[in-house]
Design a protein around this motif. Sequence first.
Motif, PDB file in Angstrom:
ATOM      1  N   ALA A 228       0.823  -1.206   0.000  1.00 49.82           N
ATOM      2  CA  ALA A 228       0.000   0.000   0.000  1.00 49.82           C
ATOM      3  C   ALA A 228       0.857   1.255   0.000  1.00 49.82           C
ATOM      4  O   ALA A 228       0.599   2.219  -0.727  1.00 49.82           O
ATOM      5  CB  ALA A 228      -0.938  -0.002   1.203  1.00 49.82           C
ATOM      6  N   ALA A 233      -1.250   4.186  -1.875  1.00 51.91           N
ATOM      7  CA  ALA A 233      -2.628   4.075  -1.395  1.00 51.91           C
ATOM      8  C   ALA A 233      -2.952   5.219  -0.437  1.00 51.91           C
ATOM      9  O   ALA A 233      -2.072   5.753   0.252  1.00 51.91           O
ATOM     10  CB  ALA A 233      -2.837   2.734  -0.687  1.00 51.91           C
ATOM     11  N   VAL A 236      -5.550   2.289   4.457  1.00 50.78           N
ATOM     12  CA  VAL A 236      -5.754   0.858   4.628  1.00 50.78           C
ATOM     13  C   VAL A 236      -6.659   0.688   5.839  1.00 50.78           C
ATOM     14  O   VAL A 236      -6.286   1.041   6.946  1.00 50.78           O
ATOM     15  CB  VAL A 236      -4.431   0.092   4.846  1.00 50.78           C
ATOM     16  N   ILE A 257      -8.046  -1.658   0.934  1.00 50.59           N
ATOM     17  CA  ILE A 257      -7.029  -0.710   0.481  1.00 50.59           C
ATOM     18  C   ILE A 257      -7.746   0.369  -0.318  1.00 50.59           C
ATOM     19  O   ILE A 257      -8.353   0.086  -1.353  1.00 50.59           O
ATOM     20  CB  ILE A 257      -5.964  -1.394  -0.391  1.00 50.59           C
ATOM     21  N   SER A 259      -7.873   3.793  -2.543  1.00 56.24           N
ATOM     22  CA  SER A 259      -6.970   4.381  -3.523  1.00 56.24           C
ATOM     23  C   SER A 259      -7.680   5.450  -4.342  1.00 56.24           C
ATOM     24  O   SER A 259      -8.903   5.460  -4.468  1.00 56.24           O
ATOM     25  CB  SER A 259      -6.455   3.281  -4.467  1.00 56.24           C
ATOM     26  N   ILE A 267      -1.834  -0.432  -7.795  1.00 54.89           N
ATOM     27  CA  ILE A 267      -2.027  -1.289  -6.624  1.00 54.89           C
ATOM     28  C   ILE A 267      -2.387  -2.703  -7.060  1.00 54.89           C
ATOM     29  O   ILE A 267      -1.848  -3.690  -6.541  1.00 54.89           O
ATOM     30  CB  ILE A 267      -3.109  -0.702  -5.703  1.00 54.89           C
TER      31      ILE A 267
END
Length: 323
Positions: A228, A233, A236, A257, A259, A267
């Motif tokens: 991540a 990202a 999480v 996750i 994004s 990812i």
Amino acid sequence: MGSSCTLRALGAILHRFTNGVSSKCPNSMALQWNGLLSRKLSSSSSISSLPSWISTHIHGSATVTRTIWTVSPLSMGRRSSKIAGRKGAQDAKKAKLYARIGKEVVSAVKKGGPSPVSNTALATVLEKAKELDVPKEILERNIKRASEKGQEAYIEKVYEVYGFGGASMVIEVLTDKINRSVAAVREVVKDCGGKMADSGSVLFKFRRARVVNVKVSDADKDQLLSIALDAGAEDVIEPPVYEYDTEEDMSESYYKIVSSAENYSTILSKLRDEGVIFETDNGSELLPISTIEVDDEALDLNKELMSKLLELDDVDAVYTDQK
């Protein structure tokens, strides 16, 4: 379908009157960390002692440090094993994803023709379908379907609902018959004892994001956090932890996750490279800005309402801020 929901709603109301108080434990404690990535936290000893992942990058003369705080949400007194049929729910989610992509293909073809070379809208949908691992035969079937006589384009609609225990819901619909879809949604909500909300009265409680779902049993937490960070990202979100969770309960829960659209493919690629099994979203998900903990009765009633809504063909997704 309606009588079951109505009886459960009536039972919950009678229970509250006969007991005089909600069954929700007033001493229940919940610790939830949303926005776990790039969050600015105080340097107090209570915060600095928490486990975390830290990544430091040097850009020219500036040093940038990004941190993922790995604290799991904690809820006391409720067993997540009450949520039955998880595998069935995931299969249904995948079926809904395929159905939505199929409807998007039909709409794109209706507007610009069956060739992705000249139809940029169709090309975009096909690219998203490839990213989400939608089978090729589903795409081909719906391209053909779009040319059938009487097939109309699909229109996106969002309905907002007040559930039980103060929880809210957002229902995403992609339909070729708006009158049919709104009538079906209203009927289910009414029969189950919920209440339709005015436009905008619930939606502001959610934010839209791209999400990759990874089952806890399919990933090492440290590995996932590292991926991540490397892929940029935004967040999480760890699954909530309940007091009486068994190992089986935990193995069937999911990391999320979060994004931006720009980093989503990166990812996915990194997860594939590392051999991590994951489930994509349906193009995006609505995440609650904050969650509400409800008692067990409200939990069951909301679950049944959501389940009945998802049985409707026009409904693609139902989101709630219920913890």
